[in-house]
Design a protein around this motif. Structure first.
Motif: not given
Length: 259
Positions: A2, A5, A88, A124-125, A128-129, A131, A133-134
């Motif tokens: 990944n 990160q 979240e 990060e949580t 990510e939730r 969508g 993070r990237h």
């Protein structure tokens, strides 16, 4: 692997190397519409902290205070799943999803990073939730991870000598170091403009290091905005208060048209 990160700089980033603009985001009450620490406290059986713990907070030592809060939550039996769920569920700030969509569609122009006094697990949580993070090349925040006993352990980000900032984080130090390192990694090419989006008093210090081509985006009527108004003479950067993420999109679109 990944590539997104927090990692050594020798990992390649998926987007093109020479993005022209850097966008820095605070997290609490900027990306999300409340404080993640407050939201997580609601996972407690009584949904609130006892007075002795609330009253133990010392000015400038918030990270230390939050370490105690997390110990207390673990002692009360709050599980990792409860903490994750509380994080979240936090709503994004109005219009932030539109702003992320705009930045995603112009990834070749914008590099994104988070600079926050929250912690790595919460940020990060949530990202990510959501969508997204990237989209972020880097997250600068206080380290946090669950230990073998299921307790979320929080640490300070760094130490510094700035008298204006909490003892665990000076965002101006982070911003300056990042710009220096990225310019080296980019073969000596600096970003054309830097945009800083925030809401809190600790977002003033990094904004002071922005130049005349850069823009500070303080959330309207939040501490950063009020302080900027009273100290406007000290700032070289443009100041563009925002209520919704759409306000920021409008401003970025105008700048993109200037090229």
């Amino acid at each position: 692997l990944n590539c997104f990160q927090q990692s050594p700089s020798n990992q390649t980033h998926a987007a093109p190397q020479q993005q022209r603009f850097l966008v820095l985001f605070d997290f609490d009450e900027t990306i999300i519409n409340e404080s993640s620490d407050d939201a997580v406290v609601r996972a407690l059986p009584g949904q609130t902290l006892p007075d002795w713990l609330k009253n133990s907070y010392r000015e400038g030592h918030y990270n230390e205070h939050m370490q105690k809060v997390l110990v207390y939550m673990a002692d009360q039996g709050v599980s990792k799943e409860s903490i994750q769920s509380a994080v979240e569920k936090i709503p994004p700030t109005p219009g932030l999803v539109n702003l992320f969509q705009y930045l995603q569609s112009h990834q070749q122009d914008f590099e994104l990073a988070v600079v926050s006094d929250a912690n790595m697990y919460f940020i990060e949580t949530w990202l990510e939730r959501a969508g997204v993070r990237h989209l972020f090349r880097k997250i600068f925040t206080n380290p946090a991870s669950f230990d073998a006993n299921g307790r979320l352990v929080l640490l300070p980000f760094h130490s510094h000598s700035c008298s204006c900032c909490p003892d665990n984080m000076c965002k101006q130090v982070i911003l300056r170091e990042y710009l220096t390192n990225r310019q080296k990694e980019r073969g000596g090419v600096p970003f054309q403009r830097v945009f800083y989006i925030g809401d809190g008093a600790n977002d003033i210090c990094p904004s002071l290091s922005l130049g005349p081509r850069d823009t500070a985006f303080p959330r309207r009527d939040f501490p950063m905005h009020r302080l900027l108004q009273s100290q406007a003479a000290m700032f070289k950067a443009n100041i563009a208060p925002w209520v919704s993420g759409e306000d920021i999109v409008d401003c970025l679109k105008k700048i993109m048209e200037e090229r």
